[in-house]
Motif scaffolding. Structure first.
Motif, PDB file in Angstrom:
ATOM      1  N   GLU A 114       0.828  -1.202   0.000  1.00  0.00           N
ATOM      2  CA  GLU A 114       0.000   0.000   0.000  1.00  0.00           C
ATOM      3  C   GLU A 114       0.866   1.258   0.000  1.00  0.00           C
ATOM      4  N   ARG A 115       1.903   1.270   0.834  1.00  0.00           N
ATOM      5  CA  ARG A 115       2.779   2.445   0.895  1.00  0.00           C
ATOM      6  C   ARG A 115       3.590   2.626  -0.375  1.00  0.00           C
ATOM      7  N   GLN A 116       3.869   1.522  -1.076  1.00  0.00           N
ATOM      8  CA  GLN A 116       4.632   1.630  -2.317  1.00  0.00           C
ATOM      9  C   GLN A 116       3.861   2.378  -3.405  1.00  0.00           C
ATOM     10  N   LYS A 117       2.584   2.597  -3.192  1.00  0.00           N
ATOM     11  CA  LYS A 117       1.809   3.414  -4.127  1.00  0.00           C
ATOM     12  C   LYS A 117       2.113   4.898  -3.927  1.00  0.00           C
ATOM     13  N   GLN A 118       2.714   5.230  -2.758  1.00  0.00           N
ATOM     14  CA  GLN A 118       2.991   6.633  -2.427  1.00  0.00           C
ATOM     15  C   GLN A 118       4.483   6.958  -2.394  1.00  0.00           C
ATOM     16  N   VAL A 119       5.293   5.989  -1.941  1.00  0.00           N
ATOM     17  CA  VAL A 119       6.731   6.219  -1.756  1.00  0.00           C
ATOM     18  C   VAL A 119       7.506   4.988  -2.232  1.00  0.00           C
ATOM     19  N   ALA A 120       8.826   5.101  -2.213  1.00  0.00           N
ATOM     20  CA  ALA A 120       9.689   3.967  -2.558  1.00  0.00           C
ATOM     21  C   ALA A 120      10.528   3.599  -1.342  1.00  0.00           C
ATOM     22  N   PHE A 121      11.164   2.426  -1.394  1.00  0.00           N
ATOM     23  CA  PHE A 121      11.983   1.948  -0.279  1.00  0.00           C
ATOM     24  C   PHE A 121      13.311   1.396  -0.778  1.00  0.00           C
TER      25      PHE A 121
END
Length: 314
Positions: A114-121
């Motif tokens: 879900e967070r990968q839709k907003q940011v990268a890691f």
């Protein structure tokens, strides 16, 4: 002729250098122009990111981020690169990354789909398990024992969202309270305002270790989730991500990570002198041997025999 060739070579080099400078985009361009890289840090996420007794930010994530800062400085050819520390919370870290306030988030952030839709890691640096913590004297041992009781977690965490979902699915009637930060959540448990605290095991272990009576607390044996942690950066910034990934991956595969990990998880940490005694798990050893930025917990859940053999050979 030789002079012409030399001049052409120098001119060509000048053109290439300028072309490289002009080609900079996104975060690298921002850093090059400002001479500053901004790190998002946490005040009380021991041992990942916290303030020491000299009011300086320290921790496992902070140390890895500093390695990235050095790599960025070298890549951009900067004589100096100032690293500024910007405090973030679980709730503010994603918005501050998205709006450009911070360039790297050096805390204890779960990388999920879900967070990968907003940011990268960056490649996964730690694997935590979401669990419940409670006082031994409470008689609580599992989520089912908390029916109708108050459970605290930290606002903006994956844990509080998961707890809300499980509460609805199992009709537990929990009173779920969102604390501003980890320290406040633990204080609610410590003072009896909450019957349990839901968070990642390593973070709760560090909070309990620094308490007046650490032996008063215990965690649920059955994990609620598996949480891969990664350094967070902006999405759709391929050049910066490539540099960050290469830097972190080299630290892992070269074995440099072993000393860094031991410093924060199996050694005494100042200023409180706590030792978390949290050795590298087999799953994390695989993630170090074969770096990945996957946000899918299933990728880390099992350690195939072939990968176990790979770990033994390293």
């Amino acid at each position: 002729m030789k002079l012409f060739v030399a001049t052409a070579w120098l001119l060509g080099g000048f053109i290439v250098s300028n072309a490289q400078a002009e080609e900079l985009t996104g975060t690298l361009k921002k850093i090059k122009e400002s001479g500053v890289i901004t790190l998002g840090v946490r005040d009380s996420s021991v041992p990942f990111s916290f303030i020491d007794d000299k009011q300086a930010y320290q921790g496992y994530s902070v140390e890895l981020c500093k390695k990235v800062v050095s790599a960025v400085q070298k890549h951009l050819g900067l004589a100096n690169l100032k690293a500024e520390f910007n405090p973030v919370t679980s709730a503010s870290r994603l918005p501050l990354m998205a709006n450009g306030t911070i360039d790297l988030e050096c805390g204890s952030t779960t990388n999920n789909l879900e967070r990968q839709k907003q940011v990268a890691f960056a490649p996964t640096m730690f694997l935590a398990a979401g669990r419940l913590m409670y006082k031994k004297s409470s008689g609580i041992h599992s989520l089912a024992d908390l029916r109708g009781k108050t459970v605290v977690s930290t606002a903006g965490t994956a844990n509080i969202k998961q707890l809300t979902i499980m509460n609805g699915e199992q009709n537990l009637g929990l009173n779920i309270v969102a604390a501003a930060d980890h320290a406040e959540a633990f204080l609610m448990l410590d003072t009896g305002r909450a019957s349990a605290f839901a968070l990642d095991d390593i973070l709760m272990a560090s909070l309990a270790a620094g308490a007046k009576n650490p032996a008063d607390y215990e965690m649920s044996k059955e994990p609620l989730s598996l949480e891969p942690y990664g350094i967070m950066l902006r999405r759709d910034d391929a050049a910066f991500k490539k540099l960050v990934d290469a830097t972190i991956s080299t630290i892992y595969t070269s074995g440099e990570i072993n000393g860094i990990y031991a410093k924060w998880f199996t050694s005494t940490i100042a200023p409180k002198g706590i030792n978390l005694r949290f050795p590298v798990s087999p799953q994390l050893q695989v993630a170090f041997a074969k770096p990945t930025d996957s946000g899918d917990p299933a990728v880390y859940a099992e350690v195939p025999d072939a990968q176990r053999n790979l770990i033994k050979k390293k």
